[in-house]
Scaffold this motif. Structure first.
Motif, PDB file in Angstrom:
ATOM      1  N   ILE A   1       0.813  -1.226   0.000  1.00 36.08           N
ATOM      2  CA  ILE A   1       0.000   0.000   0.000  1.00 36.08           C
ATOM      3  C   ILE A   1       0.842   1.270   0.000  1.00 36.08           C
ATOM      4  O   ILE A   1       0.306   2.370  -0.034  1.00 36.08           O
ATOM      5  N   THR A   2       2.174   1.114  -0.020  1.00 41.00           N
ATOM      6  CA  THR A   2       3.039   2.293  -0.006  1.00 41.00           C
ATOM      7  C   THR A   2       2.827   3.160  -1.231  1.00 41.00           C
ATOM      8  O   THR A   2       2.878   4.399  -1.149  1.00 41.00           O
ATOM      9  N   GLU A   3       2.588   2.525  -2.383  1.00 36.72           N
ATOM     10  CA  GLU A   3       2.463   3.276  -3.636  1.00 36.72           C
ATOM     11  C   GLU A   3       1.044   3.783  -3.909  1.00 36.72           C
ATOM     12  O   GLU A   3       0.807   4.404  -4.941  1.00 36.72           O
ATOM     13  N   VAL A   4       0.105   3.518  -3.015  1.00 38.84           N
ATOM     14  CA  VAL A   4      -1.264   4.000  -3.218  1.00 38.84           C
ATOM     15  C   VAL A   4      -1.303   5.515  -3.040  1.00 38.84           C
ATOM     16  O   VAL A   4      -0.846   6.045  -2.028  1.00 38.84           O
ATOM     17  N   GLU A   5      -1.855   6.211  -4.015  1.00 40.33           N
ATOM     18  CA  GLU A   5      -1.936   7.679  -3.980  1.00 40.33           C
ATOM     19  C   GLU A   5      -3.197   8.079  -3.219  1.00 40.33           C
ATOM     20  O   GLU A   5      -4.217   8.465  -3.789  1.00 40.33           O
ATOM     21  N   TRP A   6      -3.119   8.037  -1.885  1.00 41.47           N
ATOM     22  CA  TRP A   6      -4.288   8.333  -1.062  1.00 41.47           C
ATOM     23  C   TRP A   6      -4.853   9.737  -1.296  1.00 41.47           C
ATOM     24  O   TRP A   6      -6.084   9.905  -1.374  1.00 41.47           O
ATOM     25  N   PRO A   7      -4.011  10.782  -1.421  1.00 40.15           N
ATOM     26  CA  PRO A   7      -4.578  12.117  -1.698  1.00 40.15           C
ATOM     27  C   PRO A   7      -5.393  12.156  -2.993  1.00 40.15           C
ATOM     28  O   PRO A   7      -6.421  12.838  -3.063  1.00 40.15           O
ATOM     29  N   THR A   8      -4.953  11.407  -4.013  1.00 38.92           N
ATOM     30  CA  THR A   8      -5.688  11.372  -5.278  1.00 38.92           C
ATOM     31  C   THR A   8      -7.056  10.729  -5.091  1.00 38.92           C
ATOM     32  O   THR A   8      -8.070  11.211  -5.619  1.00 38.92           O
ATOM     33  N   LEU A   9      -7.113   9.664  -4.332  1.00 38.52           N
ATOM     34  CA  LEU A   9      -8.389   8.980  -4.093  1.00 38.52           C
ATOM     35  C   LEU A   9      -9.356   9.872  -3.322  1.00 38.52           C
ATOM     36  O   LEU A   9     -10.550   9.928  -3.628  1.00 38.52           O
ATOM     37  N   VAL A  10      -8.832  10.587  -2.333  1.00 38.35           N
ATOM     38  CA  VAL A  10      -9.676  11.493  -1.554  1.00 38.35           C
ATOM     39  C   VAL A  10     -10.163  12.646  -2.421  1.00 38.35           C
ATOM     40  O   VAL A  10     -11.318  13.081  -2.315  1.00 38.35           O
ATOM     41  N   PHE A  11      -9.302  13.149  -3.299  1.00 33.63           N
ATOM     42  CA  PHE A  11      -9.701  14.219  -4.210  1.00 33.63           C
ATOM     43  C   PHE A  11     -10.856  13.765  -5.096  1.00 33.63           C
ATOM     44  O   PHE A  11     -11.829  14.499  -5.301  1.00 33.63           O
ATOM     45  N   PHE A  12     -10.759  12.558  -5.624  1.00 37.24           N
ATOM     46  CA  PHE A  12     -11.839  12.030  -6.451  1.00 37.24           C
ATOM     47  C   PHE A  12     -13.143  11.938  -5.664  1.00 37.24           C
ATOM     48  O   PHE A  12     -14.209  12.288  -6.177  1.00 37.24           O
ATOM     49  N   ALA A  13     -13.056  11.468  -4.442  1.00 36.90           N
ATOM     50  CA  ALA A  13     -14.262  11.346  -3.629  1.00 36.90           C
ATOM     51  C   ALA A  13     -14.928  12.705  -3.453  1.00 36.90           C
ATOM     52  O   ALA A  13     -16.150  12.843  -3.617  1.00 36.90           O
ATOM     53  N   GLY A  14     -14.137  13.720  -3.125  1.00 41.54           N
ATOM     54  CA  GLY A  14     -14.694  15.061  -2.968  1.00 41.54           C
ATOM     55  C   GLY A  14     -15.293  15.590  -4.253  1.00 41.54           C
ATOM     56  O   GLY A  14     -16.371  16.196  -4.264  1.00 41.54           O
ATOM     57  N   LEU A  15     -14.614  15.345  -5.373  1.00 38.53           N
ATOM     58  CA  LEU A  15     -15.101  15.817  -6.669  1.00 38.53           C
ATOM     59  C   LEU A  15     -16.415  15.145  -7.032  1.00 38.53           C
ATOM     60  O   LEU A  15     -17.361  15.792  -7.519  1.00 38.53           O
ATOM     61  N   PHE A  16     -16.524  13.847  -6.773  1.00 40.72           N
ATOM     62  CA  PHE A  16     -17.761  13.136  -7.063  1.00 40.72           C
ATOM     63  C   PHE A  16     -18.926  13.686  -6.242  1.00 40.72           C
ATOM     64  O   PHE A  16     -20.050  13.823  -6.744  1.00 40.72           O
ATOM     65  N   VAL A  17     -18.678  13.994  -4.978  1.00 42.78           N
ATOM     66  CA  VAL A  17     -19.747  14.531  -4.132  1.00 42.78           C
ATOM     67  C   VAL A  17     -20.178  15.904  -4.632  1.00 42.78           C
ATOM     68  O   VAL A  17     -21.376  16.223  -4.672  1.00 42.78           O
TER      69      VAL A  17
END
Length: 430
Positions: free
Chosen positions: A275-291
């Protein structure tokens, strides 16, 4: 529109302005906008977290997560260093030749995989090869992500909006190959020319660096052959499942998560390493954008805009097709093309029936697909692949600003959409 609709528009525009001007971090802007949408009841918990049409697209989130884990494991094998040396040697150390090679590889791969998966695989190679040749990596990343959006338009599985369109329009994998792929080949060739105009003339050939690269032996870059074969086997199975989606009926997100789970469970890689290479900020950004976009959907803003655009055509097929192409390109540049297509596709289905059914009216589906796929290149948040690459770039210490990406994206979008318009006219409307 109602007062709530206007409030939702204001929140979206304010958040978008913060993202575009980079006054605050894009993740903070997206989460803040999502929070305000929930606060003013433009959307609610049920819609934001569980709605298929106006909530967070968990298929996208888990597709990204699974592929990021697979790429993270692959990185441990040294295969990206191998590919970097191989590509640099095939280009004989010349930067623009290398860019052309990577653009063609990216476009072809995006036609078989989704474009997000492709950029996740090609970005690590790009960083390594640019470091070897001492050339700036940002032009390569921008060129690759745009090539992925163009190449992904060729097939049903190449870009997530195409899957939505195929489902709503009853279109097959072969339909996309016949109607979309020929023009995509032309667009890739034109795009290579644009790359020369935008980037190629600035590159400097370093003969000493090129000689050093040509002397390297790529096989020595592989550090763990057993893990490499295990990873490649899982990746091949995942790719096959993506391509066979119309037969297997497994969503790409399910395939990616299963592949990641099998890879971690069957190898010596620890969960922490995976999970080191998972781009967590990118995933959170997508979640916010979808909402945020969901707030516009729930308040009827996107639906009203789409309906008004359809009514403006007056029932004329030519006007509807070209208007849909241009309108989709513009709107997909502002909001992510996945929720846009999910909202617009029912309206297009009604319009197809109104203008004569699947025969002459089928051009409207291709106009929507081309507009949404190519319009995603216009801005940094127009397509999922754009956001992913910007996140990877920031994590590697070479951030790409919203406007730096967009100044090139607008050029590419105007040229490619401008070429598609006569293609649709000559092939379907004359």
């Amino acid at each position: 529109m109602t007062v709530l609709s206007w409030l939702a528009v204001a929140v979206f525009l304010a958040s978008y302005a913060l993202i575009a001007t980079e006054k605050v971090h894009r993740v903070a802007a997206a989460l803040g906008g999502a929070g305000v949408m929930l606060l003013i009841h433009a959307t609610g918990a049920e819609s934001a977290f569980f709605s298929e049409h106006s909530g967070i697209d968990w298929n996208v989130i888990f597709l990204l997560t699974g592929m990021m884990i697979i790429v993270g494991v692959l990185k441990e094998t040294g295969v990206f260093e191998y590919l970097a040396i191989w590509a640099a040697k095939r280009a004989r150390g010349r930067p623009f030749r290398l860019m052309v090679l990577l653009v063609i590889i990216t476009a072809c791969a995006s036609a078989l995989l989704d474009n997000v998966t492709t950029v996740l695989l090609i970005a690590p190679v790009t960083f390594l090869v640019c470091e070897r040749l001492a050339v700036p990596v940002v032009p390569f990343l921008i060129a690759e992500v745009m090539a992925s959006n163009i190449g992904g338009a060729a097939t049903l599985v190449g870009d997530p909006p195409n899957i939505i369109i195929a489902s709503r329009g009853g279109l097959s994998f072969n339909d996309f190959l016949i109607h979309m792929a020929p023009m995509v080949i032309v667009l890739v060739a034109v795009f290579i020319g644009l790359c020369w105009l935008m980037f190629g003339r600035r590159f400097r050939y370093d003969a000493e660096r090129a000689a050093e690269v040509m002397a390297l032996r790529e096989r020595e870059a592989i550090t763990d052959r057993r893990l490499l074969w295990q990873s490649l086997t899982v990746l091949a199975l995942v790719m096959a499942a993506f391509v066979l989606h119309p037969v297997l009926h497994y969503e790409p997100s399910v395939v990616a998560v299963l592949g990641a789970g099998i890879l971690v469970a069957a190898t010596k890689v620890t969960t922490e390493q995976a999970i080191t290479e998972v781009e967590w900020p990118t995933l959170v950004f997508f979640a916010g954008l979808f909402v945020m976009v969901g707030g516009l959907v729930e308040t009827g803003v996107i639906g009203q805009l789409s309906t008004a655009a359809v009514q403006a055509t007056g029932g004329r097929l030519e006007t509807a097709a070209l208007g849909l192409l241009g309108g989709s390109a513009v709107l997909s540049a502002v909001v992510d093309n996945i929720p846009y297509v999910a909202t617009m596709s029912p309206i297009v289905a009604e319009l197809v029936r109104a203008v004569g059914g699947d025969g002459p009216g089928q051009v409207l589906w291709w106009a929507l697909a081309f507009g949404a796929d190519l319009g995603g290149n216009a801005t940094a948040v127009g397509a999922a692949a754009n956001v992913v690459v910007l996140g990877i770039a920031a994590r590697n210490g070479v951030p790409i600003s919203f406007w730096h990406f967009t100044k090139y994206g607008l050029i590419v979008t105007v040229v490619t959409v401008g070429l598609v318009a006569p293609y649709l006219w000559v092939r379907y409307l004359m």
